[in-house]
Design an enzyme around this catalytic site. Structure first.
Site, PDB file in Angstrom:
ATOM      1  N   GLU A 135     -12.668  -1.884  -5.634  1.00 45.64           N
ATOM      2  CA  GLU A 135     -13.803  -0.331  -6.512  1.00 45.64           C
ATOM      3  C   GLU A 135     -15.300  -0.925  -5.633  1.00 45.64           C
ATOM      4  O   GLU A 135     -16.514   0.001  -6.031  1.00 45.64           O
ATOM      5  CB  GLU A 135     -13.800  -1.017  -8.125  1.00 45.64           C
ATOM      6  CG  GLU A 135     -11.983  -0.054  -7.866  1.00 45.64           C
ATOM      7  CD  GLU A 135     -12.054  -0.190  -9.934  1.00 45.64           C
ATOM      8  OE1 GLU A 135     -11.644   0.843  -9.943  1.00 45.64           O
ATOM      9  OE2 GLU A 135     -12.560  -1.788 -10.617  1.00 45.64           O
ATOM     10  N   ASP A 142      -3.233   7.092 -10.829  1.00 47.70           N
ATOM     11  CA  ASP A 142      -1.922   6.364 -11.406  1.00 47.70           C
ATOM     12  C   ASP A 142      -1.698   7.797 -12.574  1.00 47.70           C
ATOM     13  O   ASP A 142      -2.846   8.273 -12.886  1.00 47.70           O
ATOM     14  CB  ASP A 142      -1.591   5.494 -11.435  1.00 47.70           C
ATOM     15  CG  ASP A 142      -2.125   4.794 -12.347  1.00 47.70           C
ATOM     16  OD1 ASP A 142      -3.015   3.865 -12.000  1.00 47.70           O
ATOM     17  OD2 ASP A 142      -1.545   4.679 -13.808  1.00 47.70           O
TER      18      ASP A 142
HETATM   19  O1  4EH Z   1      -9.452  -3.089 -13.996  1.00 45.29           O
HETATM   20  C1  4EH Z   1      -8.192  -2.284 -14.820  1.00 45.29           C
HETATM   21  C2  4EH Z   1      -7.162  -2.180 -12.858  1.00 45.29           C
HETATM   22  C3  4EH Z   1      -5.758  -2.506 -13.590  1.00 45.29           C
HETATM   23  S1  4EH Z   1      -4.977  -3.775 -13.740  1.00 45.29           S
HETATM   24  C4  4EH Z   1      -8.296  -1.240 -14.933  1.00 45.29           C
HETATM   25  N1  4EH Z   1      -8.392  -0.351 -13.454  1.00 45.29           N
HETATM   26  C5  4EH Z   1      -7.123  -1.028 -12.031  1.00 45.29           C
HETATM   27  C6  4EH Z   1      -7.808   1.198 -14.239  1.00 45.29           C
HETATM   28  C7  4EH Z   1      -6.554   1.586 -13.837  1.00 45.29           C
HETATM   29  C8  4EH Z   1      -6.027   1.401 -14.841  1.00 45.29           C
HETATM   30  N2  4EH Z   1      -5.845   0.895 -16.965  1.00 45.29           N
HETATM   31  C9  4EH Z   1      -4.654   1.227 -17.433  1.00 45.29           C
HETATM   32  C10 4EH Z   1      -6.093   2.513 -13.639  1.00 45.29           C
HETATM   33  N3  4EH Z   1      -4.432   2.874 -13.874  1.00 45.29           N
HETATM   34  C11 4EH Z   1      -5.002   2.122 -15.345  1.00 45.29           C
HETATM   35  C12 4EH Z   1      -3.605   2.073 -15.747  1.00 45.29           C
HETATM   36  N4  4EH Z   1      -4.087   1.408 -17.249  1.00 45.29           N
HETATM   37  N5  4EH Z   1      -2.541   2.715 -16.012  1.00 45.29           N
HETATM   38  C13 4EH Z   1      -4.172  -4.597 -12.025  1.00 45.29           C
HETATM   39  C14 4EH Z   1      -4.418  -4.073 -11.473  1.00 45.29           C
HETATM   40  N6  4EH Z   1      -3.966  -5.022 -10.073  1.00 45.29           N
HETATM   41  C15 4EH Z   1      -3.735  -6.228 -10.269  1.00 45.29           C
HETATM   42  C16 4EH Z   1      -4.345  -7.097 -11.104  1.00 45.29           C
HETATM   43  N7  4EH Z   1      -4.437  -6.186 -12.741  1.00 45.29           N
END
Ligand code: 4EH
Length: 234
Positions: A12, A196
């Site tokens: 990010e 997503d």
């Molecule tokens: O920093 C966390 C990331 C996912 S956890 C929150 N961010 C991305 C936003 C996000 C989000 N949060 C909750 C995008 N889509 C989301 C969702 N629910 N559906 C993570 C991701 N990759 C590796 C490890 N942890």
């Protein structure tokens, strides 16, 4: 003017560091902070690591240790509002913590005594964002962002968050940054690009679109900096 720009994950903030080119790296509290000059502004850039606690620590550090006077968050989010598609941008009008629950004592979800369910973001920074979007012909949605310490990949949880808070998107850091900035009286702005839809496909879509959506958000933030720098009211 010293401005903090934060994300949660390395992906990010990578596009931001690419744009500023030269920066100094400072280690503090088991995290890295990148100090840079951009036009007439001093920047402090960092990713916090995932979740509300790390995000609160980073926001407070950027303000209290590095002297940030405004804070901009750039990153990705899961969509709740069906109008939001992958790559779309959403600015938080206000944020809440969907996983905060002391309802056993008769309080509403997201509320603790002496706090509030929602924290509002800075109106002036949102106005600048609207101006930038108009100039660039970018569609910018404003709405409610719900934050919690869980990656939501579940239509039932997603529907509950929408109904309880009227949320348009969800993520894992924004509301904690909002609480810190509100307490320390620092204007803040939370921007997210959709990666997503927080449903069964969320894990796969997230992995596919994290980088491209993170770049959409970071590019918009950089354009906003040009506007903030040129803004007479600052
Ligand atoms: O920093 C966390 C990331 C996912 S956890 C929150 N961010 C991305 C936003 C996000 C989000 N949060 C909750 C995008 N889509 C989301 C969702 N629910 N559906 C993570 C991701 N990759 C590796 C490890 N942890």
């Amino acid at each position: 003017m010293k401005i903090a720009i934060m994300g949660a994950m390395p992906e990010e903030i990578a596009p931001l560091l690419e744009k500023v080119e030269r920066y100094e790296k400072v280690e503090y509290a088991k995290n890295s902070y990148y100090l840079a000059q951009y036009r007439d502004m001093e920047l402090v850039i960092a990713y916090s690591k995932i979740g509300k606690v790390f995000a609160a620590l980073t926001a407070a550090t950027m303000i209290e240790k590095f002297g940030a006077q405004q804070l901009l968050f750039s990153g990705v989010a899961g969509a709740i509002n069906p109008d939001l598609k992958i790559g779309d941008l959403i600015v938080a009008t206000k944020l809440c913590q969907h996983d905060l629950d002391i309802t056993a004592f008769g309080h509403p979800y997201g509320y603790v005594p002496e706090g509030s369910v929602f924290v509002e973001s800075d109106v002036h920074l949102r106005k600048i964002a609207r101006r930038v979007a108009k100039e660039k012909g970018i569609v910018l949605k404003e709405g409610i962002i719900a934050t919690g310490d869980q990656f939501v990949a579940d239509p039932v949880r997603k529907a509950w968050i929408m109904e309880e808070f009227g949320a348009d998107a969800l993520e894992m850091e924004g509301a904690s940054v909002a609480v810190v900035c509100d307490a320390l009286e620092v204007p803040f702005f939370i921007l997210r690009s959709i990666s997503d839809s927080a449903d069964m496909d969320a894990g796969f879509d997230f992995d596919t679109f994290l980088e491209s959506s993170a770049k959409v958000s970071a590019d918009f933030i950089m354009t906003m900096l040009d506007e903030i720098d040129g803004d007479r009211d600052q």
